[in-house]
Design a protein around this motif. Structure first.
Motif, PDB file in Angstrom:
ATOM      1  N   SER A  68      55.557  47.769  57.223  1.00  0.00           N
ATOM      2  CA  SER A  68      55.873  46.618  56.378  1.00  0.00           C
ATOM      3  C   SER A  68      57.217  46.841  55.685  1.00  0.00           C
ATOM      4  CB  SER A  68      54.769  46.399  55.334  1.00  0.00           C
ATOM      5  OG  SER A  68      53.535  46.144  55.974  1.00  0.00           O
ATOM      6  N   GLU A  69      57.771  45.760  55.179  1.00  0.00           N
ATOM      7  CA  GLU A  69      59.107  45.813  54.567  1.00  0.00           C
ATOM      8  C   GLU A  69      59.069  45.141  53.203  1.00  0.00           C
ATOM      9  OE1 GLU A  69      61.827  43.963  57.661  1.00  0.00           O
ATOM     10  OE2 GLU A  69      59.854  43.728  58.585  1.00  0.00           O
ATOM     11  N   GLY A  70      60.157  45.316  52.460  1.00  0.00           N
ATOM     12  CA  GLY A  70      60.325  44.517  51.270  1.00  0.00           C
ATOM     13  C   GLY A  70      60.293  45.254  49.954  1.00  0.00           C
ATOM     14  N   LEU A  71      59.912  44.522  48.900  1.00  0.00           N
ATOM     15  CA  LEU A  71      60.114  44.951  47.525  1.00  0.00           C
ATOM     16  C   LEU A  71      59.141  46.036  47.095  1.00  0.00           C
ATOM     17  CD1 LEU A  71      61.900  44.207  45.059  1.00  0.00           C
ATOM     18  CD2 LEU A  71      60.042  42.713  44.314  1.00  0.00           C
ATOM     19  N   MET A  72      59.696  47.091  46.493  1.00  0.00           N
ATOM     20  CA  MET A  72      58.913  48.125  45.840  1.00  0.00           C
ATOM     21  C   MET A  72      59.460  48.329  44.435  1.00  0.00           C
ATOM     22  SD  MET A  72      58.238  51.080  48.711  1.00  0.00           S
ATOM     23  CE  MET A  72      57.017  51.844  47.613  1.00  0.00           C
ATOM     24  N   LEU A  73      58.552  48.618  43.514  1.00  0.00           N
ATOM     25  CA  LEU A  73      58.911  48.970  42.139  1.00  0.00           C
ATOM     26  C   LEU A  73      58.629  50.445  41.944  1.00  0.00           C
ATOM     27  CD1 LEU A  73      59.591  48.243  39.138  1.00  0.00           C
ATOM     28  CD2 LEU A  73      57.139  47.731  38.859  1.00  0.00           C
ATOM     29  N   LEU A  74      59.592  51.171  41.369  1.00  0.00           N
ATOM     30  CA  LEU A  74      59.423  52.593  41.091  1.00  0.00           C
ATOM     31  C   LEU A  74      59.729  52.844  39.623  1.00  0.00           C
ATOM     32  CD1 LEU A  74      61.112  52.341  44.077  1.00  0.00           C
ATOM     33  CD2 LEU A  74      60.341  54.715  44.139  1.00  0.00           C
ATOM     34  N   THR A  75      58.996  53.776  39.020  1.00  0.00           N
ATOM     35  CA  THR A  75      59.200  54.073  37.611  1.00  0.00           C
ATOM     36  C   THR A  75      58.706  55.479  37.286  1.00  0.00           C
ATOM     37  OG1 THR A  75      58.777  53.282  35.353  1.00  0.00           O
ATOM     38  CG2 THR A  75      56.958  53.133  36.911  1.00  0.00           C
ATOM     39  N   ASN A  76      59.149  56.001  36.136  1.00  0.00           N
ATOM     40  CA  ASN A  76      58.590  57.231  35.582  1.00  0.00           C
ATOM     41  C   ASN A  76      57.728  56.931  34.363  1.00  0.00           C
ATOM     42  OD1 ASN A  76      60.645  56.419  33.882  1.00  0.00           O
ATOM     43  ND2 ASN A  76      61.594  58.437  33.696  1.00  0.00           N
ATOM     44  N   HIS A  77      57.400  55.650  34.187  1.00  0.00           N
ATOM     45  CA  HIS A  77      56.567  55.199  33.070  1.00  0.00           C
ATOM     46  C   HIS A  77      55.116  55.202  33.540  1.00  0.00           C
ATOM     47  CE1 HIS A  77      56.186  52.133  29.521  1.00  0.00           C
ATOM     48  NE2 HIS A  77      55.207  53.010  29.546  1.00  0.00           N
ATOM     49  N   GLY A  78      54.405  56.284  33.283  1.00  0.00           N
ATOM     50  CA  GLY A  78      53.072  56.477  33.825  1.00  0.00           C
ATOM     51  C   GLY A  78      52.068  55.422  33.386  1.00  0.00           C
ATOM     52  N   ARG A  79      52.119  55.024  32.115  1.00  0.00           N
ATOM     53  CA  ARG A  79      51.151  54.046  31.610  1.00  0.00           C
ATOM     54  C   ARG A  79      51.332  52.706  32.299  1.00  0.00           C
ATOM     55  NH1 ARG A  79      50.389  52.278  25.249  1.00  0.00           N
ATOM     56  NH2 ARG A  79      48.618  50.862  25.565  1.00  0.00           N
ATOM     57  N   LEU A  80      52.575  52.295  32.475  1.00  0.00           N
ATOM     58  CA  LEU A  80      52.840  51.035  33.164  1.00  0.00           C
ATOM     59  C   LEU A  80      52.415  51.122  34.624  1.00  0.00           C
ATOM     60  CD1 LEU A  80      54.205  48.189  33.164  1.00  0.00           C
ATOM     61  CD2 LEU A  80      56.253  49.358  33.992  1.00  0.00           C
ATOM     62  N   GLN A  81      52.724  52.250  35.252  1.00  0.00           N
ATOM     63  CA  GLN A  81      52.339  52.446  36.644  1.00  0.00           C
ATOM     64  C   GLN A  81      50.829  52.297  36.814  1.00  0.00           C
ATOM     65  OE1 GLN A  81      52.880  56.425  38.190  1.00  0.00           O
ATOM     66  NE2 GLN A  81      53.487  55.632  40.188  1.00  0.00           N
ATOM     67  N   HIS A  82      50.067  52.900  35.906  1.00  0.00           N
ATOM     68  CA  HIS A  82      48.612  52.806  35.977  1.00  0.00           C
ATOM     69  C   HIS A  82      48.145  51.361  35.805  1.00  0.00           C
ATOM     70  CE1 HIS A  82      44.372  53.521  35.269  1.00  0.00           C
ATOM     71  NE2 HIS A  82      44.476  52.866  34.119  1.00  0.00           N
ATOM     72  N   ARG A  83      48.718  50.673  34.846  1.00  0.00           N
ATOM     73  CA  ARG A  83      48.265  49.301  34.582  1.00  0.00           C
ATOM     74  C   ARG A  83      48.551  48.390  35.765  1.00  0.00           C
ATOM     75  NH1 ARG A  83      46.487  46.727  30.107  1.00  0.00           N
ATOM     76  NH2 ARG A  83      46.647  44.445  30.099  1.00  0.00           N
ATOM     77  N   LEU A  84      49.678  48.576  36.440  1.00  0.00           N
ATOM     78  CA  LEU A  84      50.035  47.701  37.546  1.00  0.00           C
ATOM     79  C   LEU A  84      49.265  48.018  38.826  1.00  0.00           C
ATOM     80  CD1 LEU A  84      53.907  47.373  37.128  1.00  0.00           C
ATOM     81  CD2 LEU A  84      52.159  45.684  36.569  1.00  0.00           C
ATOM     82  N   THR A  85      48.679  49.202  38.911  1.00  0.00           N
ATOM     83  CA  THR A  85      47.924  49.563  40.111  1.00  0.00           C
ATOM     84  C   THR A  85      46.415  49.506  39.909  1.00  0.00           C
ATOM     85  OG1 THR A  85      48.139  51.916  39.523  1.00  0.00           O
ATOM     86  CG2 THR A  85      49.752  51.007  41.075  1.00  0.00           C
ATOM     87  N   ASP A  86      45.953  49.443  38.665  1.00  0.00           N
ATOM     88  CA  ASP A  86      44.521  49.363  38.388  1.00  0.00           C
ATOM     89  C   ASP A  86      44.015  47.981  38.779  1.00  0.00           C
ATOM     90  OD1 ASP A  86      41.955  49.043  37.123  1.00  0.00           O
ATOM     91  OD2 ASP A  86      42.479  50.702  35.785  1.00  0.00           O
ATOM     92  N   PRO A  87      42.972  47.901  39.648  1.00  0.00           N
ATOM     93  CA  PRO A  87      42.464  46.595  40.094  1.00  0.00           C
ATOM     94  C   PRO A  87      41.991  45.688  38.962  1.00  0.00           C
ATOM     95  CG  PRO A  87      41.572  48.374  41.444  1.00  0.00           C
ATOM     96  CD  PRO A  87      42.282  49.025  40.287  1.00  0.00           C
ATOM     97  N   ARG A  88      41.663  46.260  37.810  1.00  0.00           N
ATOM     98  CA  ARG A  88      41.205  45.429  36.696  1.00  0.00           C
ATOM     99  C   ARG A  88      42.308  44.543  36.156  1.00  0.00           C
ATOM    100  NH1 ARG A  88      39.018  49.666  32.501  1.00  0.00           N
ATOM    101  NH2 ARG A  88      40.935  50.697  33.242  1.00  0.00           N
ATOM    102  N   TYR A  89      43.556  44.974  36.331  1.00  0.00           N
ATOM    103  CA  TYR A  89      44.678  44.216  35.794  1.00  0.00           C
ATOM    104  C   TYR A  89      45.430  43.571  36.961  1.00  0.00           C
ATOM    105  CZ  TYR A  89      43.634  47.397  31.944  1.00  0.00           C
ATOM    106  OH  TYR A  89      43.000  48.122  30.970  1.00  0.00           O
ATOM    107  N   ALA A  90      44.877  42.477  37.436  1.00  0.00           N
ATOM    108  CA  ALA A  90      45.451  41.834  38.623  1.00  0.00           C
ATOM    109  C   ALA A  90      46.861  41.336  38.333  1.00  0.00           C
ATOM    110  CB  ALA A  90      44.566  40.670  39.048  1.00  0.00           C
ATOM    111  N   HIS A  91      47.773  41.625  39.235  1.00  0.00           N
ATOM    112  CA  HIS A  91      49.101  41.043  39.141  1.00  0.00           C
ATOM    113  C   HIS A  91      49.506  40.523  40.516  1.00  0.00           C
ATOM    114  CE1 HIS A  91      50.074  45.162  40.449  1.00  0.00           C
ATOM    115  NE2 HIS A  91      51.184  44.668  40.941  1.00  0.00           N
ATOM    116  N   ARG A  92      50.362  39.521  40.518  1.00  0.00           N
ATOM    117  CA  ARG A  92      50.700  38.814  41.748  1.00  0.00           C
ATOM    118  C   ARG A  92      51.657  39.625  42.631  1.00  0.00           C
ATOM    119  NH1 ARG A  92      53.922  35.252  40.535  1.00  0.00           N
ATOM    120  NH2 ARG A  92      54.103  35.653  38.303  1.00  0.00           N
ATOM    121  N   ARG A  93      51.383  39.585  43.931  1.00  0.00           N
ATOM    122  CA  ARG A  93      52.280  40.134  44.936  1.00  0.00           C
ATOM    123  C   ARG A  93      52.452  39.050  45.991  1.00  0.00           C
ATOM    124  NH1 ARG A  93      48.134  43.569  43.862  1.00  0.00           N
ATOM    125  NH2 ARG A  93      48.555  45.691  43.169  1.00  0.00           N
TER     126      ARG A  93
END
Length: 212
Positions: A68-93
């Protein structure tokens, strides 16, 4: 600590991680010298994020499959990373998806309503048939398609990120995915980047991200 937030346009055939697990496994069973010879002589080394992004200690928020191709977000902000990947906090892709044949209204409605894949049913999604082929760079190598079979492009927005989910969704309604490009993560868009390029978020983008 200074936090970094990067957007990256992952090309096709690049692993969405900074090390090649296959190479690591080989290193455990072969000497480093032997492994170097393998990579140098038969070209088996696979491209990773390390080949494109020189910023230390940032990690991808979620993954894109190698094909697959396209947009990726990378960060060293662990709390934000967890929130964006936790299924409880749905975000649009959002993805542009090239599929075999032209889906009819019934197939589109099934994708919107949710389809059953193995033991789970996907959440409702936003799906529309694009009237024209989107403006995306040519893929190298190009997709394999059958000349006698037409293709179509869909725009698919989901709020969960199960393994190969979009590909499995389109296959479940009889339209296998030929090419998949992620074009948005929440408010963050792919525009302005070409395959292999990365950039820092703007102040406005970062402010909106931290409010999610």
């Amino acid at each position: 600590m200074t936090y970094r937030y990067l957007l990256f346009y992952k090309p096709y055939d690049v692993l969405s991680q900074f090390s090649d697990d296959l190479k690591v496994e080989k290193d455990l069973s072969e000497s480093n010298c032997q492994m170097s010879q393998v990579v140098a002589t038969d070209g088996q080394g696979r491209l990773t994020l390390k080949d494109y992004i020189p910023v230390p200690d940032v990690y991808p928020v979620g993954r894109l499959d190698r094909d697959s191709e396209g947009l990726m977000l990378l960060t060293n902000h662990g709390r934000l990373q967890h929130r964006l990947t936790d299924p409880r906090y749905a975000h649009r892709r959002t993805y542009w998806v090239q599929v075999e044949r032209i889906p009819d209204e019934e197939a589109l409605q099934r994708l919107c309503s949710g389809v059953t894949i193995k033991t789970y049913r996907t959440r409702p999604a936003q799906v529309r048939l694009l009237p024209d082929e989107p403006d995306v760079p040519l893929r190298h190598p190009p997709i394999r398609f059958r000349k006698a079979v037409p293709t179509a492009w869909l725009e698919v927005t989901i709020t969960e990120g199960r393994n190969r989910q979009v590909r499995r969704m389109t296959a479940a309604v009889g339209h296998p995915t030929l090419r998949l490009v992620r074009v948005a993560i929440a408010h963050l868009r792919l525009e302005g980047l070409t395959p292999g390029q990365w950039r820092d978020l703007t102040a406005s983008e970062q402010s909106q991200l931290l409010r999610l």
